[in-house]
Design a protein around this motif. Sequence first.
Motif, PDB file in Angstrom:
ATOM      1  N   HIS A  34       0.945  -1.106  -0.120  1.00 40.02           N
ATOM      2  CA  HIS A  34       0.075  -0.003   0.127  1.00 40.02           C
ATOM      3  C   HIS A  34       0.849   1.460   0.054  1.00 40.02           C
ATOM      4  N   CYS A  35       1.980   1.331   0.857  1.00 44.75           N
ATOM      5  CA  CYS A  35       2.691   2.352   0.819  1.00 44.75           C
ATOM      6  C   CYS A  35       3.518   2.646  -0.469  1.00 44.75           C
ATOM      7  N   SER A  36       3.981   1.654  -1.163  1.00 43.35           N
ATOM      8  CA  SER A  36       4.544   1.715  -2.322  1.00 43.35           C
ATOM      9  C   SER A  36       3.680   2.378  -3.520  1.00 43.35           C
ATOM     10  N   LEU A  37       2.361   2.344  -3.467  1.00 44.32           N
ATOM     11  CA  LEU A  37       1.495   3.200  -4.402  1.00 44.32           C
ATOM     12  C   LEU A  37       1.799   4.576  -4.390  1.00 44.32           C
ATOM     13  N   ASP A  38       2.123   5.167  -3.140  1.00 42.31           N
ATOM     14  CA  ASP A  38       2.546   6.545  -3.304  1.00 42.31           C
ATOM     15  C   ASP A  38       3.881   6.730  -3.772  1.00 42.31           C
ATOM     16  N   PRO A  64      13.729   0.935  -0.449  1.00 41.94           N
ATOM     17  CA  PRO A  64      14.069  -0.380   0.460  1.00 41.94           C
ATOM     18  C   PRO A  64      13.547   0.155   1.857  1.00 41.94           C
ATOM     19  N   THR A  65      13.242  -1.058   2.405  1.00 43.14           N
ATOM     20  CA  THR A  65      12.953  -1.084   4.187  1.00 43.14           C
ATOM     21  C   THR A  65      14.102  -1.846   4.843  1.00 43.14           C
ATOM     22  N   GLU A  66      13.819  -1.998   6.162  1.00 44.28           N
ATOM     23  CA  GLU A  66      14.817  -2.545   6.905  1.00 44.28           C
ATOM     24  C   GLU A  66      15.045  -4.168   6.509  1.00 44.28           C
ATOM     25  N   MET A  83       6.518  -6.015  -6.598  1.00 43.32           N
ATOM     26  CA  MET A  83       7.179  -7.249  -5.952  1.00 43.32           C
ATOM     27  C   MET A  83       7.861  -6.831  -4.784  1.00 43.32           C
ATOM     28  N   VAL A  84       7.722  -7.672  -3.581  1.00 41.68           N
ATOM     29  CA  VAL A  84       8.329  -7.346  -2.282  1.00 41.68           C
ATOM     30  C   VAL A  84       9.474  -8.454  -2.195  1.00 41.68           C
TER      31      VAL A  84
END
Length: 143
Positions: A34-38, A64-66, A83-84
């Motif tokens: 959901h956050c990647s949509l921004d 990137p996240t942790e 894709m995560v």
Amino acid sequence: MIVCVAVVGHQNNPLYLQSFTEADDAIKLHHIVHCSLDVIDERVNNPKRSAPTLNETFLGLLYPTENYKVYGYLTNTKVKFIMVTTDLDVKDADARNFFRKFHAAYVDAVSNPFHVPGKKIASRSFGARVSTIVKSFGSGTIG
């Protein structure tokens, strides 16, 4: 290793979301998608984009996240593929190839005459094909 894939419609409605981890990570991965949509909206609507990048469907590393890296792909119809992955060294060529195969599977699924456009993809064959593509990611034999 891919831990989550998603297809999001042009109105940011989730069409398909599949996580490949334990159930307790599923909500966290949904939040990351959901956050990647921004980030996708920010990249697509950036007025400073040059002409060669305007037609580029592969958005590359979104952020990137942790523990994860999030990659994106945008179709001509503004459908977003996300894709995560937990891999820290994903090659762009591998990610492009994954999204190309994922996009082909999506096109086949929505070309089904029983699929209602804009609704969630409920095809078992699409889910199986996506699982196969995910399992073969990074091995050089995607497909």
